[in-house]
Each structure stands twice: as C-alpha cells, then as structure tokens.
Design a protein around this motif. Structure first.
Motif, PDB file in Angstrom:
ATOM      1  N   GLU A   1      65.674   9.992 -16.152  1.00 47.51           N
ATOM      2  CA  GLU A   1      66.883  10.577 -16.259  1.00 47.51           C
ATOM      3  C   GLU A   1      67.582  10.524 -14.794  1.00 47.51           C
ATOM      4  OE1 GLU A   1      64.119  12.818 -17.310  1.00 47.51           O
ATOM      5  OE2 GLU A   1      64.773  12.097 -19.422  1.00 47.51           O
ATOM      6  N   GLY A   2      66.957   9.298 -14.131  1.00 45.00           N
ATOM      7  CA  GLY A   2      67.689   9.338 -12.698  1.00 45.00           C
ATOM      8  C   GLY A   2      67.558   7.734 -12.301  1.00 45.00           C
ATOM      9  N   GLY A   3      67.248   7.472 -11.015  1.00 42.68           N
ATOM     10  CA  GLY A   3      67.599   5.948 -10.743  1.00 42.68           C
ATOM     11  C   GLY A   3      66.313   5.327 -10.528  1.00 42.68           C
ATOM     12  N   ALA A   4      66.411   4.159  -9.812  1.00 45.63           N
ATOM     13  CA  ALA A   4      64.984   3.313  -9.638  1.00 45.63           C
ATOM     14  C   ALA A   4      64.883   3.224  -7.994  1.00 45.63           C
ATOM     15  CB  ALA A   4      65.211   1.947 -10.262  1.00 45.63           C
ATOM     16  N   TRP A   5      63.784   2.988  -7.795  1.00 46.67           N
ATOM     17  CA  TRP A   5      63.330   3.090  -6.451  1.00 46.67           C
ATOM     18  C   TRP A   5      62.298   1.970  -5.794  1.00 46.67           C
ATOM     19  CZ3 TRP A   5      62.457   7.011  -9.326  1.00 46.67           C
ATOM     20  CH2 TRP A   5      60.886   7.417  -9.053  1.00 46.67           C
ATOM     21  N   ALA A   6      62.015   1.629  -4.742  1.00 53.73           N
ATOM     22  CA  ALA A   6      61.140   0.706  -4.388  1.00 53.73           C
ATOM     23  C   ALA A   6      59.862   1.399  -3.750  1.00 53.73           C
ATOM     24  CB  ALA A   6      61.535  -0.309  -3.265  1.00 53.73           C
ATOM     25  N   GLN A   7      58.674   1.188  -4.165  1.00 49.04           N
ATOM     26  CA  GLN A   7      57.650   1.777  -3.496  1.00 49.04           C
ATOM     27  C   GLN A   7      57.016   1.091  -2.320  1.00 49.04           C
ATOM     28  OE1 GLN A   7      54.861   4.226  -5.190  1.00 49.04           O
ATOM     29  NE2 GLN A   7      54.567   3.198  -7.334  1.00 49.04           N
ATOM     30  N   THR A   8      56.147   1.499  -1.431  1.00 52.55           N
ATOM     31  CA  THR A   8      55.850   1.084  -0.273  1.00 52.55           C
ATOM     32  C   THR A   8      55.397  -0.828  -0.539  1.00 52.55           C
ATOM     33  OG1 THR A   8      53.492   1.525  -0.629  1.00 52.55           O
ATOM     34  CG2 THR A   8      54.788   3.217   0.486  1.00 52.55           C
ATOM     35  N   ILE A   9      54.685  -0.861  -1.570  1.00 54.84           N
ATOM     36  CA  ILE A   9      54.096  -2.289  -1.706  1.00 54.84           C
ATOM     37  C   ILE A   9      55.123  -3.112  -2.030  1.00 54.84           C
ATOM     38  CG2 ILE A   9      51.840  -1.467  -2.447  1.00 54.84           C
ATOM     39  CD1 ILE A   9      52.613  -1.990  -5.449  1.00 54.84           C
ATOM     40  N   TYR A  10      56.214  -2.584  -2.454  1.00 56.25           N
ATOM     41  CA  TYR A  10      57.452  -3.701  -2.798  1.00 56.25           C
ATOM     42  C   TYR A  10      57.780  -4.755  -1.516  1.00 56.25           C
ATOM     43  CZ  TYR A  10      62.593  -4.787  -4.060  1.00 56.25           C
ATOM     44  OH  TYR A  10      63.427  -5.425  -4.247  1.00 56.25           O
ATOM     45  N   TYR A  11      57.679  -4.029  -0.355  1.00 53.58           N
ATOM     46  CA  TYR A  11      58.305  -4.714   0.710  1.00 53.58           C
ATOM     47  C   TYR A  11      57.312  -6.028   1.112  1.00 53.58           C
ATOM     48  CZ  TYR A  11      61.539  -0.905   0.735  1.00 53.58           C
ATOM     49  OH  TYR A  11      62.622  -0.329   0.294  1.00 53.58           O
ATOM     50  N   PRO A  12      56.192  -6.008   1.280  1.00 49.39           N
ATOM     51  CA  PRO A  12      55.416  -7.223   1.879  1.00 49.39           C
ATOM     52  C   PRO A  12      55.245  -8.025   0.780  1.00 49.39           C
ATOM     53  CG  PRO A  12      53.980  -5.276   1.603  1.00 49.39           C
ATOM     54  CD  PRO A  12      55.175  -4.538   1.380  1.00 49.39           C
ATOM     55  N   LEU A  13      55.751  -7.920  -0.616  1.00 51.84           N
ATOM     56  CA  LEU A  13      55.877  -8.803  -1.676  1.00 51.84           C
ATOM     57  C   LEU A  13      57.330  -9.420  -1.544  1.00 51.84           C
ATOM     58  CD1 LEU A  13      54.549 -10.443  -4.234  1.00 51.84           C
ATOM     59  CD2 LEU A  13      55.706  -8.442  -5.586  1.00 51.84           C
ATOM     60  N   MET A  14      58.162  -8.543  -1.361  1.00 55.24           N
ATOM     61  CA  MET A  14      59.498  -9.229  -1.258  1.00 55.24           C
ATOM     62  C   MET A  14      59.729 -10.102  -0.120  1.00 55.24           C
ATOM     63  SD  MET A  14      62.938  -6.922  -0.376  1.00 55.24           S
ATOM     64  CE  MET A  14      62.619  -7.053   1.524  1.00 55.24           C
ATOM     65  N   GLN A  15      59.341  -9.678   0.934  1.00 55.32           N
ATOM     66  CA  GLN A  15      59.325 -10.463   2.173  1.00 55.32           C
ATOM     67  C   GLN A  15      58.591 -11.577   2.281  1.00 55.32           C
ATOM     68  OE1 GLN A  15      58.435  -7.451   5.309  1.00 55.32           O
ATOM     69  NE2 GLN A  15      60.394  -7.658   6.061  1.00 55.32           N
ATOM     70  N   ALA A  16      57.364 -11.687   1.360  1.00 57.56           N
ATOM     71  CA  ALA A  16      56.523 -12.938   1.503  1.00 57.56           C
ATOM     72  C   ALA A  16      57.288 -13.901   0.452  1.00 57.56           C
ATOM     73  CB  ALA A  16      55.100 -12.662   0.718  1.00 57.56           C
ATOM     74  N   SER A  17      57.842 -13.365  -0.542  1.00 58.08           N
ATOM     75  CA  SER A  17      58.498 -14.328  -1.462  1.00 58.08           C
ATOM     76  C   SER A  17      59.593 -14.792  -0.986  1.00 58.08           C
ATOM     77  CB  SER A  17      58.870 -13.203  -2.868  1.00 58.08           C
ATOM     78  OG  SER A  17      59.740 -14.170  -3.660  1.00 58.08           O
TER      79      SER A  17
END
Ligand code: AHR
Length: 499
Positions: free
Chosen positions: A365-381
């Motif tokens: 019923e709402g939005g989408a958001w990034a959990q803590t583990i999102y960031y190392p994966l995003m930066q490594a990618s």
C-alpha cells in the motif's frame, strides 16, 4: 586507532572481473514476485503491472544477471504453467513454500521485466520433479528462432524473437532433503549430464551451472561436488555454491569473521573441481557460480508462525529479514571475498532481490525502499568492474568466539577500464578507526577523488519506509597523502583517478 598497510601493484592481477559477480535472484517465494516486482493496480505499476519504484531501485543497483524462478520453488515447477493467456493459467500448490502459486507471472513476463531492469536472465530448470526432456523443451521454447511447435508457441504467445537466455542452472540444491526430488550425487550427476546434453544440443551457445552442495555444512559436502562433477564435468561450465550467515549468538565480532569461512569454502570447492580436472586430465576448468549468498536469520521465527496462521496463502510476507548495519558490513566483506577470488568465482547472485531476504523492500500500500545491504552491493557493482588486483594487506588481528587471527581490515582493489582505481575496505574493529597506509607503487599520479563510508553508531540500525536514509553511505573529505582513515566499523569505497 590501529594501523594497516595495503600494497597494490597494477601488474598483480587476479583476474578480469566477470560483471555477473553482482547478480541477484528472484524466486516465486513470499512477496518477491507478487507485490514485489509485480503488482497490477499499484499506483507505481506500469501497463504490465511491474512496479516502477522497484525497477528504479533495481536499475540503480545495476544487476547484470538475475536468477529465476527458484530456488526450492523450481523443483516442483512446470514452466508451461506460466505461459499463455493469464486467465487460463492454473493455480497450483507450491510445496516448497507451502503457498498457492497463481502463475500470473511466468517466463514471458519475467523476460519483459528483466529487459526493463537491464538485467540478463539466469534460468533454473526443474530437475527435482522435472526431466531432461522438460529442460530441453524450455530451451527450445525460449531460444529457438521458430519453425518448431515449441518455438512457434512462443511466437504465438507474443514473443517473435527468441529470448536468447544464455545462462541456465541445472536444478537447485539437489542434495537437500527439503528439496522436491532430492537425489544422491550419482543420481544427480547422471540426470544433470543428460539434461545438459539435450539443452546444449538445442542451443550450443548456452552455459550451464551444476548444483554443488547446498551449503558447507552438508554432511556430503566435498564428496558431492567430486561425484557430481565426475559425471557431468564435460557438459557443464560452473558448479554452484550457496551460503547464508546469521548473527544468531549476537556476537558482532564473530559474525563479521564469517568471511574467513567463506574464503575457505570457495578454496575448497576450487580444490575439488581441480581434483576432478586432474583425474580426467581435462583442459577445461570448472568455474564457480555463487548463486545464493546473503545474511538470512532475522525472519526465521516469524516465518514458522506465519505458516501456522496462513497455510497455502499467496504473497505471504515470508523471509522478510530487516537488515541491520552490521549485516551491511558482512555483505561488504562477502563482496570483498568474491573479488579476491574473482579468478574462480565468476557469477554471484545475492539472494534475493525484492522483499525476500532482499536489499529492496516494498509496501503493497506504499512505496519501495533500500535496506542497509543495498549500498555495498550497489557501490561494488558500480565501481567494482575491471580487473581485480592482488591486495597485499598487513594489519592487526583479533580472535573471536569461533575464529582465530581475524584481520581487523579486509580490502579488495579494482583497476577500472578507464584507468581509475577503486579500493573497497572494511574496518572490522567496532571501537577504533584504522589508519590505512597505501603503497600504490606502480601507479603514477593517482589522486583520491572520493571516499564514501557506510558507518553508524548502532550496529543494529535499520532502514524503514519512514526512515529509508538511516543507514546509507556518506562522503568523507578525501585525505591526500599516503594514508586514509577508515572509521570504526565501516565499509569504505576509495576512488582514485589519474589527474
Ligand atoms: O533463497 C531462499 C532459499 O534458500 C532458496 O529457495 C533455496 O535454494 C535456498 O535454500
């Protein structure tokens, strides 16, 4: 402050990094598909029912490959249930996750979603209740241009061009008693061989992943890989590894030492692959596909209760781990470990991508958001593509409950195609910063242009829909000179450019 030293030389290359090291996984499980990537009627849904808020977050992660449709689910799945008019698709019991599968998303929908998400499909075939003939059929359906019943069926279902799926898994965790159609190593090795032959005869351009053990803790670990590969070595390209860690004893130091086990796990599987290679006097090397990895334990108890309350529900909130800051540190350490083994670990899929043990969460019923583990994966990618360099690191160590001589700093280095250098580093020390001295002996005129760090005072800090930015990387003023400071308990990305 403790001290560490890192020596890098541009000539000491471990390997060209396969971009598929930053892959992910979507299974028909819980809310990964339904109310995760797909939710017709949601305000963010596009004309096909895919949530665009989720697609935005996936695109930012830059996921080169996504494994689908399972996982345990695939071992009872008939891919034919997910094609053709949606109103004629069957509802089925999924015995893996005790839920009802509506089949509103199947092969065509997932391929379309993958195109929108800029990701390649890694498709797992059912070798639990399925047969080599079923595996052959889906390769023909997906990849053959036309002129046969199956390829023409694809065309009549709306896909004129072949899907051209290049990477296929031969089943999932076939050694596990929880798996539909569990097999002995010999039984699986034989069926994997026969499926592989048929699949590659239909499309010789595909690559295949054989199931390794479902974990290092399996009593058959090692012997399984040896026997399976003894059967199917000539027909497959990769063997899979799966691992999940959890801080069950609430001992952060010991939890952050888990990547010592991960490194050992990888090196052991490499040794077994190469033992079979030696026995067979084969030229080819089997590479590693770490096609399930993550932290997974937060949701275990909640899931048991959920099953009792809602047997056979659909889109149940299963495996919804809410990740802490310390989990993100471990994810960073796992990525560093993959990079340091990039000569043999060619594919790795964080399990999973949305809602189910995932870096991305949604509220139906709402939005989408990034959990803590999102960031190392995003930066490594984003910054970890190019060549993995051999990091020669010296630092203090400490002993933890179950690990000895754990280095307080771990790091990986990537020489990017544009000549830039990225260093990923974790300071495991929970109380003290680290002064990291860099000896970049063969690099001339490199300047530190950016230092991003993921830190938090509370190792148990989480992100929520209301506070999605609680744990996220922040820029630190880049220090010029030979040393940088890594904050206590931190994941760091140091980006150098030639000036
Ligand atoms: O990723 C969740 C589950 O973990 C997968 O379905 C299975 O392969 C593994 O046991």
């Amino acid at each position: 402050m403790h001290k560490a030293k890192l020596v890098l030389d541009r000539d000491y290359v471990i390997a060209d990094i396969d971009p598929r090291l930053y892959g992910s996984f979507i299974e028909h499980l819980g809310r990964a598909v339904y109310t995760g990537i797909y939710q017709p009627g949601h305000p963010a849904a596009d004309s096909e029912g895919f949530r665009q808020d989720v697609l935005d977050l996936v695109r930012k992660l830059d996921v080169p490959v996504t494994r689908y449709p399972g996982g345990n689910f695939v071992s009872g799945y008939d891919w034919r249930d997910g094609i053709g008019p949606k109103d004629q698709r069957p509802q089925r019991l999924d015995l893996a996750w005790k839920t009802t599968e509506t089949n509103q998303v199947g092969l065509h929908e997932f391929v379309s979603w993958a195109q929108k998400a800029n990701t390649q499909v890694m498709y797992a075939v059912n070798l639990g209740t399925g047969t080599p003939a079923d595996a052959r059929d889906i390769v023909e359906y997906a990849n053959h241009p036309g002129g046969t019943q199956l390829s023409d069926l694809r065309r009549s279902n709306g896909a004129r061009d072949p899907f051209d799926i290049k990477l296929w898994c031969l089943g999932n965790e076939m050694d596990g008693a929880w798996q539909m159609g569990t097999k002995t190593a010999y039984e699986y090795g034989r069926v994997a061989t026969e499926a592989a032959k048929l699949m590659k005869w239909v499309d010789p351009s595909i690559e295949l992943v054989a199931c390794g053990s479902s974990g290092l803790g399996m009593s058959t670990f090692g012997e399984w890989e040896y026997q399976v590969l003894s059967e199917c070595y000539d027909h497959v390209d990769y063997v899979s590894l799966h691992t999940y860690y959890g801080n069950r004893n609430n001992d952060t130091n010991d939890f952050l030492a888990s990547t010592m086990d991960l490194d050992q796990f990888i090196k052991t599987v490499v040794a077994v692959c190469d033992a079979v290679r030696g026995k067979k006097r084969a030229k080819k090397r089997i590479q590693l596909s770490f096609d399930e990895w993550n932290v997974w334990y937060h949701s275990n108890q909640q899931d048991e209760q959920l099953y009792r309350r809602q047997p056979w529900g659909t889109a149940l909130p299963l495996l919804e781990d809410i990740y802490t800051f310390e989990d993100a540190l471990l994810v960073g350490l796992m990525l560093i470990t993959f990079l340091k083994n990039a000569d043999r670990v060619r594919i790795a899929c964080m399990a999973q991508l949305v809602n189910v043990i995932a870096p991305i969460m949604t509220n139906p019923e709402g939005g989408a958001w990034a959990q803590t583990i999102y960031y190392p994966l995003m930066q490594a990618s984003r910054w970890g593509r190019g060549q993995s360099l051999q990091p020669v690191l010296t630092c203090d160590t400490h002993d933890t409950a179950q690990h000895e001589a754990v280095p307080l700093v771990d790091a990986a280095a990537v020489l990017q195609d544009n000549g830039g250098l990225t260093i990923f580093a974790v300071n495991r020390d929970l109380a003290r910063s680290a002064e990291l001295t860099l000896d970049l002996r063969s690099f001339d005129g490199l300047t530190l242009v950016e230092h991003q760090a993921l830190t938090h005072e509370d190792v148990k800090a989480v992100n929520t829909e209301q506070h999605p930015d609680n744990v996220m990387p922040k820029a630190i003023p880049p220090m010029q000179g030979a040393a940088v400071v890594l904050p206590k308990a931190s994941w760091n990305v140091l980006r150098y450019r030639k000036q």
